[in-house]
Write an enzyme that holds these catalytic residues in place. Structure first.
Site, short mmCIF file in Angstrom:
data_model
loop_
_atom_site.label_atom_id
_atom_site.label_comp_id
_atom_site.label_asym_id
_atom_site.label_seq_id
_atom_site.Cartn_x
_atom_site.Cartn_y
_atom_site.Cartn_z
N ARG A 129 -3.74 56.74 -34.06
CA ARG A 129 -4.24 58.08 -33.75
C ARG A 129 -5.18 58.01 -32.56
O ARG A 129 -5.18 58.90 -31.69
CB ARG A 129 -4.95 58.69 -34.96
N TYR B 196 1.71 83.59 -21.27
CA TYR B 196 2.61 83.22 -22.36
C TYR B 196 2.05 83.74 -23.68
O TYR B 196 0.85 83.65 -23.95
CB TYR B 196 2.77 81.70 -22.39
#
Length: 380
Positions: A51, A103
């Site tokens: 991660r 968007y």
């Protein structure tokens, strides 16, 4: 001869993608390990937990940062995860300016999620210097711009917007998804951040989700690295491998996308069923001059409005054979959609609402004669 002097296509194939030292493998390995052995406590070899960092992701981050001319790059699990990492740096009372035809997902994130957490926002036409000046406040911390925009393909002057935003201490974020690093480099034009939905042209094959943030400022990079690790919205090693594979052919694909889109726009521009074509490569497009100055070509996206309005648009998008009715964009296959009921449904009944007669095309790399014939029969 340094990497920085290489041409785009050479960098896309080689930067961050050196042959594997252990085996000589010419392709970056997919490092699936979630954890890495340490010779002593706290003395890892550069990687400790996937991660936090992963060799395959590190290769992707170096590769895309190199294409954007950025000092730092951060890969995320999706374009929206990348945007969330940036908007999440704001505090209650901060103000954001975004384009008036942004968007729908960006609007939903800023207005629908962070608006409820005390972030204020204004939507303005970023091609209008006066409108932008009127929207900026002392509390403005970020200006979000797309150029060309999604779905109206408006073109804003990155340098001019950056100058205005920087005067009030705001950071300029440019969504470079439509243009790609091959056609436009926002950081070189004066922006502070370039963000991508790498799902689109960077991947290029409709088979991987991803997002990316490129920056030069060291302090901003440190904050983003902390968020990337702490929140954990990172792509898998396999996703990173797919994106690395995709960017190797980005240059040659974009050449074909641009050539096909130009031919489609010119065809639609003379079609009796079409009221207006929105493509910055057309000389009469309001942003043609700016696009010609800050882009290397005009992109693979074309939008147009039919004379018959919504009913005609629905009929057309349901009648194509080669153009596939689907959301997303930027892959090898051509896609068609009606933004008002698909990608931009989230802006319905807002200042960013989209004309229901608008059709957006993501022009792929198929044989151009087939694409033109398909549109002709769908509009007849």
């Amino acid at each position: 001869m340094s990497e920085s002097t290489w041409g785009f296509e050479t960098r896309a194939i080689h930067v961050g993608q050196e042959p594997d030292e252990a085996t000589g493998a010419i392709t970056v390995p997919i490092h699936l390990a979630t954890t890495f052995v340490q010779p002593a406590p706290g003395q890892h070899r550069g990687y400790e937990y996937s991660r936090t960092s992963n060799p395959t992701r590190a290769a992707l981050e170096r590769a895309v940062a190199g294409l954007e001319g950025a000092a730092h790059g951060f890969a995320f699990a999706s374009g929206m995860a990348a945007e969330d990492a940036l908007v999440g740096l704001l505090h209650p009372g901060d103000h954001v300016v975004l384009g008036s035809d942004a968007y729908g997902g960006t609007f939903r994130l800023i207005a629908g999620i962070y608006g409820e957490r005390g972030i204020e926002w204004s939507a303005v036409d970023l091609t209008d210097a006066g409108a932008l000046a009127g929207a900026l406040r002392p509390e403005t911390r970020q200006v979000w711009m797309e150029t060309p925009t999604n779905p109206m393909l408006a073109v804003a002057d990155v340098g001019a917007v950056a100058d205005a935003a920087h005067a009030v201490g705001a950071t300029v974020v440019v969504d470079n998804t439509f243009a790609t690093p091959y056609l436009q480099n926002p950081l070189a034009l004066g922006a502070d951040v370039a963000v991508h939905s790498s799902t689109k042209y960077l991947g290029g094959h409709s088979d991987v989700l991803g997002g990316f943030v490129a920056v030069n400022e060291d302090e901003l990079a440190e904050r983003l690295a902390f968020v990337q690790n702490a929140a954990g919205a990172v792509p898998s090693p396999f996703d990173c491998y797919l994106l690395l594979r995709g960017i190797k052919t980005l240059g040659v694909r974009m050449d074909r996308h641009c050539n096909n889109a130009r031919a489609v726009a010119e065809f639609l521009d003379g079609h009796p069923a079409v009221d207006r074509v929105l493509y910055p490569g057309l000389p009469d497009h309001p942003g043609h001059g700016v696009a010609a100055r800050q882009m290397r070509d005009f992109g693979g996206m074309v939008s147009f409005i039919l004379r018959g309005g919504e009913a005609a648009a629905v009929a057309a998008v349901c009648s194509t054979k080669v153009f596939l009715l689907a959301e997303s964009l930027g892959a090898v296959e051509s896609l068609i959609e009606q933004p008002a009921t698909m990608t931009h449904l989230s802006v319905a009944d807002s200042p960013l609402a989209v004309d229901p007669g608008l059709i957006r095309l993501s022009v792929g790399i198929e044989t151009i004669d087939d694409l033109l014939a398909d549109l002709d029969q769908a509009l007849s």
